[in-house]
Design a protein around this motif. Structure first.
Motif, PDB file in Angstrom:
ATOM      1  N   MET A   1      35.005 105.123 107.968  1.00 53.36           N
ATOM      2  CA  MET A   1      34.352 105.590 106.742  1.00 53.36           C
ATOM      3  C   MET A   1      33.294 104.586 106.300  1.00 53.36           C
ATOM      4  O   MET A   1      33.548 103.390 106.251  1.00 53.36           O
ATOM      5  CB  MET A   1      35.383 105.768 105.628  1.00 53.36           C
ATOM      6  N   THR A   2      32.098 105.095 105.970  1.00 55.00           N
ATOM      7  CA  THR A   2      31.044 104.236 105.454  1.00 55.00           C
ATOM      8  C   THR A   2      31.400 103.806 104.036  1.00 55.00           C
ATOM      9  O   THR A   2      31.895 104.608 103.241  1.00 55.00           O
ATOM     10  CB  THR A   2      29.702 104.988 105.438  1.00 55.00           C
ATOM     11  N   SER A   3      31.176 102.543 103.715  1.00 53.52           N
ATOM     12  CA  SER A   3      31.471 102.049 102.371  1.00 53.52           C
ATOM     13  C   SER A   3      30.202 101.496 101.736  1.00 53.52           C
ATOM     14  O   SER A   3      29.388 100.851 102.404  1.00 53.52           O
ATOM     15  CB  SER A   3      32.566 100.988 102.409  1.00 53.52           C
ATOM     16  N   PHE A   4      30.051 101.754 100.438  1.00 55.61           N
ATOM     17  CA  PHE A   4      28.869 101.345  99.688  1.00 55.61           C
ATOM     18  C   PHE A   4      29.257 100.491  98.500  1.00 55.61           C
ATOM     19  O   PHE A   4      30.254 100.757  97.818  1.00 55.61           O
ATOM     20  CB  PHE A   4      28.123 102.573  99.150  1.00 55.61           C
ATOM     21  N   SER A   5      28.464  99.480  98.227  1.00 53.03           N
ATOM     22  CA  SER A   5      28.471  98.780  96.942  1.00 53.03           C
ATOM     23  C   SER A   5      27.100  99.021  96.330  1.00 53.03           C
ATOM     24  O   SER A   5      26.077  98.697  96.940  1.00 53.03           O
ATOM     25  CB  SER A   5      28.701  97.275  97.110  1.00 53.03           C
ATOM     26  N   ILE A   6      27.087  99.625  95.160  1.00 53.72           N
ATOM     27  CA  ILE A   6      25.834  99.922  94.468  1.00 53.72           C
ATOM     28  C   ILE A   6      25.751  99.018  93.247  1.00 53.72           C
ATOM     29  O   ILE A   6      26.605  99.077  92.363  1.00 53.72           O
ATOM     30  CB  ILE A   6      25.764 101.402  94.053  1.00 53.72           C
ATOM     31  N   ILE A   7      24.742  98.161  93.216  1.00 57.11           N
ATOM     32  CA  ILE A   7      24.574  97.231  92.103  1.00 57.11           C
ATOM     33  C   ILE A   7      23.625  97.867  91.095  1.00 57.11           C
ATOM     34  O   ILE A   7      22.459  98.121  91.388  1.00 57.11           O
ATOM     35  CB  ILE A   7      24.036  95.877  92.577  1.00 57.11           C
ATOM     36  N   GLY A   8      24.148  98.132  89.905  1.00 54.51           N
ATOM     37  CA  GLY A   8      23.390  98.823  88.873  1.00 54.51           C
ATOM     38  C   GLY A   8      24.129 100.074  88.430  1.00 54.51           C
ATOM     39  O   GLY A   8      24.914 100.643  89.199  1.00 54.51           O
ATOM     40  N   THR A   9      23.906 100.488  87.198  1.00 56.96           N
ATOM     41  CA  THR A   9      24.615 101.659  86.671  1.00 56.96           C
ATOM     42  C   THR A   9      23.665 102.637  85.981  1.00 56.96           C
ATOM     43  O   THR A   9      24.096 103.482  85.206  1.00 56.96           O
ATOM     44  CB  THR A   9      25.699 101.228  85.664  1.00 56.96           C
ATOM     45  N   GLY A  10      22.375 102.522  86.265  1.00 58.60           N
ATOM     46  CA  GLY A  10      21.392 103.426  85.679  1.00 58.60           C
ATOM     47  C   GLY A  10      21.400 104.784  86.363  1.00 58.60           C
ATOM     48  O   GLY A  10      22.270 105.091  87.194  1.00 58.60           O
ATOM     49  N   MET A  12      19.490 106.103  88.656  1.00 59.36           N
ATOM     50  CA  MET A  12      19.369 106.104  90.115  1.00 59.36           C
ATOM     51  C   MET A  12      20.676 105.687  90.770  1.00 59.36           C
ATOM     52  O   MET A  12      21.112 106.289  91.758  1.00 59.36           O
ATOM     53  CB  MET A  12      18.229 105.182  90.550  1.00 59.36           C
ATOM     54  N   ALA A  13      21.315 104.656  90.231  1.00 54.13           N
ATOM     55  CA  ALA A  13      22.600 104.214  90.784  1.00 54.13           C
ATOM     56  C   ALA A  13      23.613 105.347  90.747  1.00 54.13           C
ATOM     57  O   ALA A  13      24.340 105.593  91.719  1.00 54.13           O
ATOM     58  CB  ALA A  13      23.119 103.013  90.000  1.00 54.13           C
ATOM     59  N   ARG A  14      23.659 106.057  89.643  1.00 53.64           N
ATOM     60  CA  ARG A  14      24.629 107.128  89.471  1.00 53.64           C
ATOM     61  C   ARG A  14      24.330 108.287  90.413  1.00 53.64           C
ATOM     62  O   ARG A  14      25.231 108.895  90.999  1.00 53.64           O
ATOM     63  CB  ARG A  14      24.642 107.589  88.017  1.00 53.64           C
ATOM     64  N   ALA A  15      23.040 108.603  90.570  1.00 55.99           N
ATOM     65  CA  ALA A  15      22.669 109.699  91.460  1.00 55.99           C
ATOM     66  C   ALA A  15      22.978 109.362  92.922  1.00 55.99           C
ATOM     67  O   ALA A  15      23.496 110.200  93.663  1.00 55.99           O
ATOM     68  CB  ALA A  15      21.187 110.029  91.290  1.00 55.99           C
ATOM     69  N   ILE A  16      22.670 108.138  93.338  1.00 55.66           N
ATOM     70  CA  ILE A  16      22.958 107.723  94.716  1.00 55.66           C
ATOM     71  C   ILE A  16      24.463 107.706  94.951  1.00 55.66           C
ATOM     72  O   ILE A  16      24.944 108.158  95.996  1.00 55.66           O
ATOM     73  CB  ILE A  16      22.324 106.350  95.016  1.00 55.66           C
ATOM     74  N   ALA A  17      25.210 107.197  93.986  1.00 53.90           N
ATOM     75  CA  ALA A  17      26.675 107.198  94.101  1.00 53.90           C
ATOM     76  C   ALA A  17      27.196 108.619  94.272  1.00 53.90           C
ATOM     77  O   ALA A  17      28.103 108.874  95.079  1.00 53.90           O
ATOM     78  CB  ALA A  17      27.299 106.549  92.871  1.00 53.90           C
ATOM     79  N   GLY A  18      26.629 109.548  93.528  1.00 53.05           N
ATOM     80  CA  GLY A  18      27.054 110.935  93.640  1.00 53.05           C
ATOM     81  C   GLY A  18      26.795 111.523  95.006  1.00 53.05           C
ATOM     82  O   GLY A  18      27.648 112.239  95.563  1.00 53.05           O
ATOM     83  N   VAL A  19      25.625 111.209  95.567  1.00 56.90           N
ATOM     84  CA  VAL A  19      25.277 111.739  96.890  1.00 56.90           C
ATOM     85  C   VAL A  19      26.208 111.192  97.962  1.00 56.90           C
ATOM     86  O   VAL A  19      26.815 111.952  98.723  1.00 56.90           O
ATOM     87  CB  VAL A  19      23.804 111.415  97.237  1.00 56.90           C
ATOM     88  N   VAL A  20      26.336 109.874  98.049  1.00 55.93           N
ATOM     89  CA  VAL A  20      27.098 109.296  99.164  1.00 55.93           C
ATOM     90  C   VAL A  20      28.600 109.528  99.000  1.00 55.93           C
ATOM     91  O   VAL A  20      29.321 109.668  99.992  1.00 55.93           O
ATOM     92  CB  VAL A  20      26.755 107.807  99.397  1.00 55.93           C
ATOM     93  N   SER A  21      29.082 109.572  97.750  1.00 56.90           N
ATOM     94  CA  SER A  21      30.510 109.864  97.563  1.00 56.90           C
ATOM     95  C   SER A  21      30.815 111.306  97.925  1.00 56.90           C
ATOM     96  O   SER A  21      31.891 111.603  98.462  1.00 56.90           O
ATOM     97  CB  SER A  21      30.953 109.553  96.133  1.00 56.90           C
ATOM     98  N   VAL A  29      30.687 100.682  92.418  1.00 52.94           N
ATOM     99  CA  VAL A  29      29.504 100.452  91.588  1.00 52.94           C
ATOM    100  C   VAL A  29      29.740  99.197  90.765  1.00 52.94           C
ATOM    101  O   VAL A  29      30.800  99.045  90.143  1.00 52.94           O
ATOM    102  CB  VAL A  29      29.219 101.659  90.670  1.00 52.94           C
ATOM    103  N   LEU A  30      28.767  98.305  90.764  1.00 54.18           N
ATOM    104  CA  LEU A  30      28.877  97.053  90.014  1.00 54.18           C
ATOM    105  C   LEU A  30      27.869  97.055  88.881  1.00 54.18           C
ATOM    106  O   LEU A  30      26.667  97.231  89.107  1.00 54.18           O
ATOM    107  CB  LEU A  30      28.637  95.861  90.933  1.00 54.18           C
ATOM    108  N   ALA A  31      28.369  96.888  87.656  1.00 52.66           N
ATOM    109  CA  ALA A  31      27.485  96.843  86.497  1.00 52.66           C
ATOM    110  C   ALA A  31      26.600  95.610  86.567  1.00 52.66           C
ATOM    111  O   ALA A  31      27.051  94.541  86.964  1.00 52.66           O
ATOM    112  CB  ALA A  31      28.309  96.824  85.217  1.00 52.66           C
TER     113      ALA A  31
END
Length: 205
Positions: A1-10, A12-21, A29-31
């Motif tokens: 499984m691919t794993s992501f750490s997304i730095i930021g909570t704006g 764009m961060a939320r949209a990218i998190a939604g796509v890859v999840s 996601v890291l604030a």
């Protein structure tokens, strides 16, 4: 499984998190600010700034001006990881130029700061709204990905496409210059109310 750490909570961060999840990736996601002020994201854990990175792919979903702080905080942990730069390095004092040296790009500047990471440029030609809806009018939203590490690009493209968004290999990291020019143009058009913030980039097949 691919794993992501997304730095930021704006947005764009939320949209990218939604796509890859949505594609089955494990997402952290890291604030980059006050964790208590961050709204939840369905199916995604949100952690405090400075928490250890768990993802193999790290997305820098922060303004370009925050990059030095990110490098200072996470630089050692980013070695050996794929780092995705989504920034458009706009000079916000004038909103008429990019804040990187001529002939360079934000991605290239980040690559010099993180020589042990595989740097990719992606998502900077997309607005959050079209990543969230996964469409631009009747077309599927398209993410352009540039970088010198073919395996890193393949992994990111696969994760994005698994989440229901089209992704295209746009070539080497040198292409980040053109991608940032496109991103800058889209921002200036939207800011000038020539287009909307729900407009976006897509390619017809």
């Amino acid at each position: 499984m691919t794993s992501f750490s997304i730095i930021g909570t704006g947005n764009m961060a939320r949209a990218i998190a939604g796509v890859v999840s949505a594609g089955g990736a494990d997402v952290q996601v890291l604030a980059h600010g006050d964790l208590a002020a961050v709204a939840p994201i369905d199916g995604v854990r949100i952690e405090a700034h400075g928490t250890a990175l768990s993802g193999d792919i790290v997305v820098l979903a922060v303004p370009y001006g925050a990059i030095d702080d990110i490098v200072a905080t996470y630089g050692g942990q980013l070695a050996g990881k794929t780092v995705v730069d989504i920034t458009n390095p706009v000079d916000f004092a004038t909103f008429d130029s990019l804040a990187v040296p001529a002939g360079s790009s934000a991605a290239a500047e980040i690559a010099t700061k993180l020589p042990a990471s595989s740097i990719l440029k992606a998502f900077n030609t997309n607005f959050a709204a079209t990543l969230a809806t996964k469409s631009v009018d009747s077309l599927t939203t398209t993410v352009l990905v540039a970088g010198d590490d073919a395996d890193a690009k393949t992994a990111l493209v696969a994760a994005v496409e698994a989440g229901g968004v089209r992704a295209i290999d746009a070539g080497s990291l040198k292409r980040a210059i053109e991608l940032e020019a496109v991103g800058f143009l889209q921002l200036t058009l939207a800011a000038g109310e020539k287009t909307s913030w729900t407009s976006g980039f897509a390619l017809a097949r």
